[in-house]
Design a protein around this motif. Structure first.
Motif, PDB file in Angstrom:
ATOM      1  N   ALA A   7       0.801  -1.226   0.000  1.00 20.81           N
ATOM      2  CA  ALA A   7       0.000   0.000   0.000  1.00 20.81           C
ATOM      3  C   ALA A   7       0.832   1.273   0.000  1.00 20.81           C
ATOM      4  O   ALA A   7       0.419   2.289  -0.583  1.00 20.81           O
ATOM      5  N   ASP A   8       2.001   1.239   0.654  1.00 17.73           N
ATOM      6  CA  ASP A   8       2.800   2.472   0.684  1.00 17.73           C
ATOM      7  C   ASP A   8       3.404   2.793  -0.684  1.00 17.73           C
ATOM      8  O   ASP A   8       4.007   3.854  -0.863  1.00 17.73           O
ATOM      9  N   HIS A   9       3.190   1.911  -1.674  1.00 20.75           N
ATOM     10  CA  HIS A   9       3.678   2.148  -3.037  1.00 20.75           C
ATOM     11  C   HIS A   9       2.550   2.294  -4.060  1.00 20.75           C
ATOM     12  O   HIS A   9       2.788   2.770  -5.161  1.00 20.75           O
ATOM     13  N   VAL A  10       1.343   1.862  -3.685  1.00 19.60           N
ATOM     14  CA  VAL A  10       0.225   1.980  -4.646  1.00 19.60           C
ATOM     15  C   VAL A  10      -1.044   2.579  -4.041  1.00 19.60           C
ATOM     16  O   VAL A  10      -2.030   2.771  -4.750  1.00 19.60           O
ATOM     17  N   GLY A  11      -1.004   2.889  -2.748  1.00 13.55           N
ATOM     18  CA  GLY A  11      -2.233   3.321  -2.063  1.00 13.55           C
ATOM     19  C   GLY A  11      -2.775   4.665  -2.503  1.00 13.55           C
ATOM     20  O   GLY A  11      -3.898   5.034  -2.145  1.00 13.55           O
ATOM     21  N   GLY A  12      -2.009   5.418  -3.299  1.00 14.45           N
ATOM     22  CA  GLY A  12      -2.519   6.691  -3.825  1.00 14.45           C
ATOM     23  C   GLY A  12      -3.060   6.578  -5.235  1.00 14.45           C
ATOM     24  O   GLY A  12      -3.573   7.555  -5.798  1.00 14.45           O
ATOM     25  N   LEU A  13      -2.977   5.370  -5.819  1.00 12.16           N
ATOM     26  CA  LEU A  13      -3.376   5.230  -7.227  1.00 12.16           C
ATOM     27  C   LEU A  13      -4.882   5.372  -7.423  1.00 12.16           C
ATOM     28  O   LEU A  13      -5.331   5.842  -8.469  1.00 12.16           O
TER      29      LEU A  13
END
Ligand code: 6SY
Ligand code: ZN
Ligand code: ZN
Length: 250
Positions: A64-70
């Motif tokens: 999530a810390d790498h895709v949670g803003g997508l």
């Protein structure tokens, strides 16, 4: 070729101070986002970058810390930016898990015709270990690296000579044999867990086993909130900070 790498965040998954580790690669004609954790939209706003200024996105893995803003990025590009479909540079395998195991929960909406990742993003499939020129001054190569067993994970070579690690278990041979000896990289952005056993990350203690001349090439990122206690204890390596810009000239 010259480009800038600007950090949008430099913290670990659980950092409350430094934002999720993510970067913008900026060339004369392209702005590419590497990873998109939940803090990325706020960080972009702080440096006055609009979402529609982003030309493409690279994703290392689906924590999530790498895709949670997508999800926010996808919805805002669709509803606030004229349905812009930004390019997503991924392997076919990562695209599959990114949708099925992460984004589908929020983005799937059959009533509106949103069934798949391609309904929000322009998918550009990359093969592992093949360099792709994705803009005039920008070549990207993705390589598979080990983070969590059996979880897809990719690190990046940027214009051949800069290595940007994903979350990564320490890999001495990768750094020495491939990044330095085979490719002669001049700049390394590396995941760094400051204390405790690394488990799925590279620890500062492990990076300190590298020769001094290699340490001098390394910017440390993905660190925890105790970072200030480690200033002066990173050998020849340098902490990089949110919004810091590194100029890369090849
Ligand atoms: O097998 C695992 C999976 C996860 N974790 C923790 O959860 C975090 C998830 O984001 P991250 O990959 O930045 O960092 C990870 C670790 O801190 C772990 O210690 N062991
Ligand atoms: Zn992470
Ligand atoms: Zn991770």
């Amino acid at each position: 070729m010259s480009l800038q790498i600007q950090m949008l965040g430099t913290g670990s998954a659980f950092s409350k101070l430094y934002y999720n580790t993510s970067a913008l690669v900026r060339t004369t004609d392209a702005t590419i986002l590497i990873d998109c954790g939940p803090t990325v939209p706020k960080s972009l706003s702080e440096i006055e970058i609009e979402l529609d200024q982003i030309d493409g996105i690279l994703i290392s893995h689906i924590h999530a810390d790498h895709v949670g803003g997508l999800e926010e990025l996808a919805f805002r590009l669709f509803y606030q930016c004229n349905r812009k479909r930004v390019k997503l540079y991924v392997t076919e395998a990562l695209a599959e898990v990114l949708w099925e195991n992460s984004l589908k929960g929020g983005l799937y909406n059959p009533e509106e015709g949103f069934h798949q990742l391609q309904d929000y993003f322009e998918l550009v499939y990359l093969q592992e270990r093949v360099p792709y020129q994705i803009a005039t001054d920008l070549t990207i190569e993705i390589i598979p690296t080990l983070h969590v067993a059996q979880k897809l994970n990719y690190s990046f070579f940027i214009n051949h000579l800069t290595f940007y690690s994903a979350d990564l278990q320490f890999n001495h041979d990768l750094l020495i044999d491939e990044v330095i000896r085979a490719r002669n990289c001049h700049t390394i952005f590396h995941d760094c867990q400051l204390d405790g056993p690394g488990y799925v990350h590279t620890t500062l203690a492990e990076l300190l086993t590298l020769p001094e001349d290699i340490q001098k090439l390394i910017y440390l990122m993905h660190y925890g909130d105790r970072m200030p206690a480690f200033i002066g204890q990173t050998g020849h390596m340098t902490f990089i900070h949110k919004h810091e810009i590194i100029e890369i000239t090849d």
